[in-house]
Design a protein around this motif. Structure first.
Motif, PDB file in Angstrom:
ATOM      1  N   GLY A   1       5.300   3.367   5.165  1.00  0.00           N
ATOM      2  CA  GLY A   1       4.915   1.967   5.032  1.00  0.00           C
ATOM      3  C   GLY A   1       5.980   1.023   5.561  1.00  0.00           C
ATOM      4  O   GLY A   1       5.669   0.038   6.253  1.00  0.00           O
ATOM      5  N   LEU A   2       7.255   1.320   5.258  1.00  0.00           N
ATOM      6  CA  LEU A   2       8.350   0.490   5.769  1.00  0.00           C
ATOM      7  C   LEU A   2       8.426   0.567   7.295  1.00  0.00           C
ATOM      8  O   LEU A   2       8.635  -0.456   7.971  1.00  0.00           O
ATOM      9  CB  LEU A   2       9.676   0.944   5.158  1.00  0.00           C
ATOM     10  CG  LEU A   2       9.876   0.695   3.663  1.00  0.00           C
ATOM     11  CD1 LEU A   2      11.227   1.244   3.207  1.00  0.00           C
ATOM     12  CD2 LEU A   2       9.779  -0.800   3.341  1.00  0.00           C
ATOM     13  N   ALA A   3       8.256   1.793   7.824  1.00  0.00           N
ATOM     14  CA  ALA A   3       8.316   1.953   9.279  1.00  0.00           C
ATOM     15  C   ALA A   3       7.196   1.179   9.957  1.00  0.00           C
ATOM     16  O   ALA A   3       7.410   0.527  10.992  1.00  0.00           O
ATOM     17  CB  ALA A   3       8.233   3.443   9.639  1.00  0.00           C
ATOM     18  N   GLU A   4       5.999   1.209   9.381  1.00  0.00           N
ATOM     19  CA  GLU A   4       4.887   0.472   9.972  1.00  0.00           C
ATOM     20  C   GLU A   4       5.095  -1.031   9.852  1.00  0.00           C
ATOM     21  O   GLU A   4       4.741  -1.790  10.761  1.00  0.00           O
ATOM     22  CB  GLU A   4       3.569   0.867   9.294  1.00  0.00           C
ATOM     23  CG  GLU A   4       2.353   0.193   9.915  1.00  0.00           C
ATOM     24  CD  GLU A   4       1.044   0.603   9.269  1.00  0.00           C
ATOM     25  OE1 GLU A   4       0.007  -0.016   9.602  1.00  0.00           O
ATOM     26  OE2 GLU A   4       1.051   1.521   8.431  1.00  0.00           O
ATOM     27  N   SER A   5       5.679  -1.482   8.749  1.00  0.00           N
ATOM     28  CA  SER A   5       5.948  -2.918   8.581  1.00  0.00           C
ATOM     29  C   SER A   5       6.896  -3.417   9.648  1.00  0.00           C
ATOM     30  O   SER A   5       6.762  -4.541  10.157  1.00  0.00           O
ATOM     31  CB  SER A   5       6.542  -3.183   7.190  1.00  0.00           C
ATOM     32  OG  SER A   5       5.608  -2.900   6.184  1.00  0.00           O
ATOM     33  N   ASP A   6       7.896  -2.587  10.006  1.00  0.00           N
ATOM     34  CA  ASP A   6       8.882  -2.993  11.006  1.00  0.00           C
ATOM     35  C   ASP A   6       8.321  -2.971  12.418  1.00  0.00           C
ATOM     36  O   ASP A   6       8.598  -3.861  13.226  1.00  0.00           O
ATOM     37  CB  ASP A   6      10.100  -2.057  10.960  1.00  0.00           C
ATOM     38  CG  ASP A   6      11.102  -2.497   9.906  1.00  0.00           C
ATOM     39  OD1 ASP A   6      10.971  -3.627   9.403  1.00  0.00           O
ATOM     40  OD2 ASP A   6      12.001  -1.701   9.578  1.00  0.00           O
TER      41      ASP A   6
ATOM     42  N   PHE B   1       0.830  -1.195   0.000  1.00  0.00           N
ATOM     43  CA  PHE B   1       0.000   0.000   0.000  1.00  0.00           C
ATOM     44  C   PHE B   1       0.873   1.257   0.000  1.00  0.00           C
ATOM     45  O   PHE B   1       0.618   2.206  -0.755  1.00  0.00           O
ATOM     46  CB  PHE B   1      -0.932   0.020   1.215  1.00  0.00           C
ATOM     47  CG  PHE B   1      -1.746   1.283   1.318  1.00  0.00           C
ATOM     48  CD1 PHE B   1      -2.939   1.411   0.638  1.00  0.00           C
ATOM     49  CD2 PHE B   1      -1.299   2.359   2.091  1.00  0.00           C
ATOM     50  CE1 PHE B   1      -3.687   2.581   0.719  1.00  0.00           C
ATOM     51  CE2 PHE B   1      -2.032   3.523   2.170  1.00  0.00           C
ATOM     52  CZ  PHE B   1      -3.225   3.628   1.489  1.00  0.00           C
ATOM     53  N   GLY B   2       1.896   1.277   0.861  1.00  0.00           N
ATOM     54  CA  GLY B   2       2.788   2.437   0.914  1.00  0.00           C
ATOM     55  C   GLY B   2       3.474   2.676  -0.418  1.00  0.00           C
ATOM     56  O   GLY B   2       3.598   3.820  -0.869  1.00  0.00           O
ATOM     57  N   LEU B   3       3.921   1.601  -1.064  1.00  0.00           N
ATOM     58  CA  LEU B   3       4.564   1.735  -2.371  1.00  0.00           C
ATOM     59  C   LEU B   3       3.573   2.261  -3.405  1.00  0.00           C
ATOM     60  O   LEU B   3       3.881   3.185  -4.168  1.00  0.00           O
ATOM     61  CB  LEU B   3       5.126   0.384  -2.815  1.00  0.00           C
ATOM     62  CG  LEU B   3       5.769   0.340  -4.210  1.00  0.00           C
ATOM     63  CD1 LEU B   3       6.922   1.321  -4.305  1.00  0.00           C
ATOM     64  CD2 LEU B   3       6.230  -1.086  -4.530  1.00  0.00           C
ATOM     65  N   GLY B   4       2.375   1.681  -3.434  1.00  0.00           N
ATOM     66  CA  GLY B   4       1.374   2.106  -4.405  1.00  0.00           C
ATOM     67  C   GLY B   4       0.939   3.548  -4.193  1.00  0.00           C
ATOM     68  O   GLY B   4       0.767   4.306  -5.159  1.00  0.00           O
ATOM     69  N   ALA B   5       0.773   3.945  -2.933  1.00  0.00           N
ATOM     70  CA  ALA B   5       0.398   5.330  -2.645  1.00  0.00           C
ATOM     71  C   ALA B   5       1.448   6.287  -3.183  1.00  0.00           C
ATOM     72  O   ALA B   5       1.130   7.335  -3.753  1.00  0.00           O
ATOM     73  CB  ALA B   5       0.214   5.522  -1.138  1.00  0.00           C
ATOM     74  N   GLY B   6       2.711   5.907  -3.035  1.00  0.00           N
ATOM     75  CA  GLY B   6       3.800   6.764  -3.491  1.00  0.00           C
ATOM     76  C   GLY B   6       4.015   6.748  -4.987  1.00  0.00           C
ATOM     77  O   GLY B   6       4.485   7.735  -5.558  1.00  0.00           O
ATOM     78  N   LEU B   7       3.699   5.637  -5.661  1.00  0.00           N
ATOM     79  CA  LEU B   7       3.933   5.545  -7.099  1.00  0.00           C
ATOM     80  C   LEU B   7       3.165   6.597  -7.883  1.00  0.00           C
ATOM     81  O   LEU B   7       3.575   6.992  -8.982  1.00  0.00           O
ATOM     82  CB  LEU B   7       3.561   4.144  -7.606  1.00  0.00           C
ATOM     83  CG  LEU B   7       4.582   3.043  -7.320  1.00  0.00           C
ATOM     84  CD1 LEU B   7       4.027   1.683  -7.738  1.00  0.00           C
ATOM     85  CD2 LEU B   7       5.906   3.317  -8.023  1.00  0.00           C
ATOM     86  N   PHE B   8       2.044   7.068  -7.351  1.00  0.00           N
ATOM     87  CA  PHE B   8       1.322   8.172  -7.970  1.00  0.00           C
ATOM     88  C   PHE B   8       2.269   9.330  -8.277  1.00  0.00           C
ATOM     89  O   PHE B   8       2.208   9.945  -9.346  1.00  0.00           O
ATOM     90  CB  PHE B   8       0.202   8.635  -7.028  1.00  0.00           C
ATOM     91  CG  PHE B   8      -0.395   9.969  -7.375  1.00  0.00           C
ATOM     92  CD1 PHE B   8      -1.509  10.048  -8.194  1.00  0.00           C
ATOM     93  CD2 PHE B   8       0.146  11.155  -6.878  1.00  0.00           C
ATOM     94  CE1 PHE B   8      -2.073  11.278  -8.524  1.00  0.00           C
ATOM     95  CE2 PHE B   8      -0.400  12.384  -7.195  1.00  0.00           C
ATOM     96  CZ  PHE B   8      -1.521  12.444  -8.030  1.00  0.00           C
TER      97      PHE B   8
END
Length: 460
Positions: free
Chosen positions: A393-398, A57-64
């Motif tokens: 997103g990475l921070a939340e995953s960790d 989700f974090g990656l997709g949100a940023g790809l915009f």
């Protein structure tokens, strides 16, 4: 930010332009923010219904923001050719269609494709509007005008949450999920807005039927005045050197850091609120509107203060560092009410500083340089829109905590404050060079051509 009082032809024309243009521009920009941020409301539902993970989700949100940023300058150069009215309308019609088609997301890949297509479709919208500001409004009015335009994303954050939350309550209607209805209906509304832009937005003051000839001439003259010498800095057929001027790069990098914070927080506010034991799509959406409340206060208050105390780099520096303080307090407290209020304060700072950025930049650009240079700053800045959600997103995953991204806010805010010190030197250097260019031109040429005419020769 008061609208200029009725007075001479220019004051009257400025008031008319604000009342006629700004509602149309704000409507388009409002829907752009609703459509680009509505996935924040759908985050947990996409996880449950489609299987999109937090990191995806974090990656997709940023790809915009990747495709958005890459196409900013090309889009605005086309806009310079075809005119802002048709180009802004085209942008709205395209991104509205893409938003509606996002109802068919069914895995990570289609989510990524949808977000990248949305960014490509929307590319050029904001710099096109800023270009219109340089064509319609005098420099002294631009921070006010830009502040009014930024009411649109603030209201998008304020009203978009409840709107999206209400549409998501249509879950299971005719077999569609609530998030599918949200994408479909909001996209269709945007396409209607595109038609409104095409029908009602004039290209330039001379095309506005609601202005007299004297009023249109006064607007054009005052908009060009004060930019002549800065326009002279354009190197014919070499826009790259214009982009390389230090103050442009520094504004772009500070904007980049601002967007890491702004978008990292914005795309995670609903999940942060859910982590505070709030449930129900409409209630989460309603409370997420705190970012819109804060943003509205910021874009009204900060430009008004800046008009009275126009200390450019100092204002930018203070507003760059302040989010670090807010983030530190956020991490130190546990009260849900206090945390929600601090998110609102963060929005006051991150959104409120943006009119100041653009006022500082527009004071030193005109013509084709304004079209391309403003898009260049937006390109550099909006890459932060990719980095922010991705890092959050990475921070939340960790950590498993959606609020852990506030540590990132502290770091990037302090870096932004350091760059503001360098910006102060760069602005002084730019203004000294401009003054020297103006003096040289005055002694070697009988009557310099207006900046817009000179700049129009740059585009082949």
């Amino acid at each position: 930010m008061p609208i200029p009082a009725v007075g001479g032809p220019h004051a009257v024309a400025t008031r008319k332009a604000m009342l006629r243009l700004l509602p149309i521009l704000c409507l388009a920009y409002f829907m752009s923010y609703v459509d680009r941020t509505n996935i924040a409301l759908a985050k947990t539902h996409l996880q449950a219904d489609v299987g999109i993970s937090v990191a995806a989700f974090g990656l997709g949100a940023g790809l915009f923001f990747v495709t958005y940023a890459l196409l900013e300058v090309p889009s605005n150069l086309v806009m310079y050719r075809v005119g802002p009215r048709r180009w802004i309308a085209r942008i709205a019609l395209t991104w509205g269609a893409v938003t509606s088609l996002m109802m068919f997301i069914d895995d990570d890949v289609t989510f990524y494709i949808g977000r990248m297509a949305l960014g490509a479709a929307e590319a050029g919208l904001y710099p096109a509007m800023m270009y219109m500001v340089t064509q319609w409004f005098a420099q002294k009015d631009r921070v006010t005008v830009t502040g009014f335009i930024y009411l649109a994303p603030s209201l998008g954050l304020l009203l978009g949450g409840p709107l999206g939350g209400a549409l998501m309550e249509l879950d299971d209607l005719y077999g569609f999920h609530g998030w599918q209805w949200m994408f479909l209906i909001e996209g269709l509304i945007t396409m209607v807005v595109g038609l409104v832009v095409l029908a009602l937005l004039p290209e330039r003051p001379a095309d506005a039927k609601w202005l007299t000839a004297d009023e249109a001439a006064a607007l054009s003259e005052q908009a060009a005045r004060g930019s002549e010498t800065h326009g002279g800095l354009t190197l014919k057929n070499n826009l790259g050197k214009a982009f390389g001027r230090p103050f442009i790069l520094l504004i772009g990098f500070i904007y980049f850091l601002n967007q890491i914070t702004m978008n990292g927080v914005t795309f995670n506010v609903p999940s942060i609120i859910e982590s505070l034991d709030v449930s129900g799509a409409f209630l989460v959406g309603l409370l997420s509107g705190v970012t819109g409340i804060g943003g509205t206060i910021g874009v009204l208050l900060i430009p008004a203060v800046f008009r009275r105390v126009p200390r450019e780099s100092f204002t930018i520096g203070v507003l760059a560092v302040a989010p670090a303080v807010v983030a530190a307090v956020f991490l130190a407290v546990s009260s849900p009410v206090a945390r929600i209020a601090l998110i609102g304060l963060m929005s006051v700072l991150t959104l409120g500083t943006l009119p100041v950025f653009w006022s500082v930049a527009m004071a030193r650009m005109s013509g084709i340089v304004a079209a391309a240079g403003l898009a260049f700053i937006n390109t550099v800045g909006l890459t932060g829109g990719f980095v922010g959600p991705y890092l959050f997103g990475l921070a939340e995953s960790d950590s498993g905590d959606p609020a852990s991204g506030f540590y990132i806010v502290i770091v990037v805010s302090l870096i932004g404050g350091g760059l503001a010190v360098a910006l102060r030197r760069a602005l002084r250097q730019e203004d000294r060079r401009t003054a020297g260019t103006a003096t040289t031109t005055a002694t070697t040429a009988p009557a310099p051509a207006p900046a817009i005419e000179k700049d129009s020769e740059v585009l082949p």
